[in-house]
Design a protein around this motif. Structure first.
Motif, short mmCIF file in Angstrom:
data_model
loop_
_atom_site.label_atom_id
_atom_site.label_comp_id
_atom_site.label_asym_id
_atom_site.label_seq_id
_atom_site.Cartn_x
_atom_site.Cartn_y
_atom_site.Cartn_z
N ARG A 36 -40.92 -32.33 28.30
CA ARG A 36 -41.44 -32.39 29.68
C ARG A 36 -41.10 -31.12 30.45
N TYR A 37 -40.15 -30.33 29.94
CA TYR A 37 -39.80 -29.08 30.60
C TYR A 37 -40.57 -27.89 30.02
N ARG A 38 -41.08 -28.03 28.83
CA ARG A 38 -41.71 -26.88 28.19
C ARG A 38 -43.03 -26.51 28.87
N GLN A 39 -43.88 -27.51 29.11
CA GLN A 39 -45.20 -27.18 29.65
C GLN A 39 -45.13 -26.54 31.03
N ARG A 80 -40.70 -27.87 40.77
CA ARG A 80 -39.98 -29.12 41.04
C ARG A 80 -39.76 -29.94 39.78
N ALA A 81 -40.47 -29.63 38.71
CA ALA A 81 -40.24 -30.33 37.44
C ALA A 81 -38.85 -30.06 36.89
N PHE A 82 -38.20 -29.00 37.38
CA PHE A 82 -36.87 -28.64 36.89
C PHE A 82 -35.75 -29.15 37.79
N CYS A 156 -35.96 -23.84 32.48
CA CYS A 156 -36.02 -23.35 33.85
C CYS A 156 -35.90 -21.83 33.87
N PHE A 157 -34.94 -21.29 33.09
CA PHE A 157 -34.85 -19.83 33.00
C PHE A 157 -36.11 -19.25 32.38
N ARG A 280 -23.61 -28.59 47.87
CA ARG A 280 -24.10 -29.68 48.70
C ARG A 280 -25.47 -30.13 48.26
N ARG A 281 -25.89 -31.30 48.78
CA ARG A 281 -27.23 -31.78 48.51
C ARG A 281 -28.24 -30.92 49.26
N THR A 282 -29.43 -30.78 48.66
CA THR A 282 -30.52 -30.06 49.29
C THR A 282 -31.83 -30.75 48.90
N PRO A 283 -32.95 -30.37 49.47
CA PRO A 283 -34.23 -30.94 49.03
C PRO A 283 -34.54 -30.64 47.56
N TRP A 284 -33.85 -29.68 46.97
CA TRP A 284 -34.07 -29.34 45.56
C TRP A 284 -32.98 -29.92 44.65
#
Length: 320
Positions: A36-39, A80-82, A156-157, A280-284
Motif C-alpha cells: 500500500r506504500y509502494r504505489q 497522506r498515505a504515509f 516515504c523516502f 507533539r501531535r499534528t494534522p500529519w
C-alpha cells in the motif's frame, strides 16, 4: 542499488545484493500490506521538482507554482498515505508537512559536532523518511545511504527523493545489524534514536566501529535519563509507552559504552530534556505523542514512573 558503486572493495557486495533481493521479495509477498506504500511512492516520483532546498529548517521539494491546483491535491492525497509522519518539516510543492518531531531542532543541535560532510560516504542508521539525509545533502556528500527496516518509512523516502531526485542519496531496507557487511565503508555514521532499542548496545557500537573507515566519525544521539553517574535504566515492558526499549543511559554511561567499544575522542556536546514543544501531535501525526507519555501530575516522570527522557548528543572517532 546505485550506492554499491560508491563503496570500497571492503564491502561484501555479493552478500549485500543477496540481502537486498531477499528484503524486496519479502515486501513483494505483501503479507502485512506493505505494498500500500509502494504505489503512492511510484505515483509521486512522476513529479520531478525543479526546486530543491535543503539548507534551511524546512526541506523544500518543489515550489507551489511548479504544479497546478489539481495536481497539488493529488500529491497531498498520496503524501497522506504515509501518515503518521514522524520527521520533518517538509514543504512539497507548497504542501506543508508538520511532522510529529520538529527535527530541525535536533539538526541545529548536531551542527557543533558535525565533521565536514563534503565528498564523504555517510550512513544514516534508522533514517526514517530521510529528513536528516536531505539536510546532509546540502553539504554535497559523495553518498548518504539510509538504513531503514520500516517499509513505510522506506517508501516515504523513496517518494520524497523520487520528486527531489538527489544524486547523493540512497536507501535500503537494512538495519544496524547488517553493518558487518559494510566493513570500513563509511567516513561518517549517524546513529540517532536507535541505541536504546538494541539489547546489546556495546555490540552494536562495535559493529558500527567495524563499518567506519579509520579516522571516521560516529554521531550518536540517544534518549537518556538525567544523572551524573554512569548508570542505565533497564525498564520493564515499556518506557514512555514505547516497547522495545532496553537500556536508557545517562550521559556518562553512554560515554563509557563508547570507550569500552573501542572509540577515541569521545565527547558529549549537547544534552537537553525532552518537551512537547519538540514532539507533539499534528494534522500529519494524529496519534499519541509526548504529552501522553509523561505523568500528568509530575512531568519529571514517565507514565510508568521512570525518569522522564532527555536527549544526548555524542561524537566519537575510530582510531587511525
Amino acid at each position: 542499488m546505485h550506492y554499491l558503486a560508491h563503496l570500497p572493495a571492503s564491502a561484501d557486495s555479493t552478500a549485500i545484493t543477496t540481502l537486498h533481493r531477499k528484503r524486496q521479495a519479502w515486501v513483494n509477498q505483501d503479507k502485512k500490506g506493505f505494498l500500500r506504500y509502494r504505489q503512492p511512492a511510484l505515483d509521486l516520483a512522476r513529479y520531478g521538482a525543479a526546486t530543491v532546498e535543503c539548507s534551511n529548517d524546512t526541506v523544500i521539494i518543489g515550489r507551489p507554482d511548479e504544479v497546478g491546483d489539481h495536481e497539488r491535491r493529488l500529491i497531498e492525497e498520496k503524501l497522506r498515505a504515509f501518515m503518521p509522519w514522524r520527521k520533518g518539516p517538509f514543504s512539497v510543492f507548497g504542501i506543508d508537512i508538520d511532522a510529529e518531531w520538529r527535527s530541525e531542532r535536533k539538526w541545529r543541535r548536531l551542527l557543533p559536532g558535525l565533521p565536514d560532510l563534503t565528498g564523504k560516504v555517510i550512513a544514516d542508521i534508522g533514517c526514517n523518511n530521510g529528513y536528516y539525509m536531505f539536510r546532509m545533502a546540502a553539504a554535497r556528500p559523495k553518498l548518504v545511504l539510509g538504513f531503514e527496516p520500516s517499509v513505510q518509512h522506506y517508501y516515504c523516502f523513496r517518494a520524497l527523493n523520487g520528486m527531489a531526485r538527489s544524486p547523493f542519496l540512497d536507501i535500503d531496507l537494512l538495519g544496524v545489524e547488517h553493518l558487518s557487511l559494510f566493513r570500513e565503508c563509511f567516513d561518517v555514521i549517524f546513529l540517532m534514536g536507535v541505541i536504546y532499542h538494541r539489547p546489546s548496545p556495546i555490540d552494536t557500537l562495535r559493529d558500527i566501529l567495524t563499518a567506519l573507515k579509520p579516522g571516521g566519525t560516529l554521531i550518536l544521539e540517544s534518549q537518556a535519563i538525567p544523572g551524573d553517574q554512569p548508570v542505565a535504566l533497564f525498564p520493564g515492558e515499556t518506557y514512555a509507552k514505547v516497547p522495545g526499549t532496553y537500556f536508557v543511559p545517562t550521559g556518562p554511561c553512554l560515554l563509557n559504552w563508547l570507550r569500552k567499544a573501542g572509540y577515541a575522542g569521545v565527547e558529549l556536546f549537547c544534552s537537553h530534556p525532552m518537551s512537547s514543544a519538540e514532539q507533539r501531535r499534528t494534522p500529519w501525526m494524529t496519534f499519541e505523542s509526548f504529552t501522553d507519555y509523561i505523568d500528568r501530575e509530575d512531568p519529571t516522570l514517565t507514565v510508568e514512573g521512570y525518569p522522564a527522557p532527555w536527549r544526548i548528543f555524542v561524537r566519537a572517532e575510530k582510531k587511525t
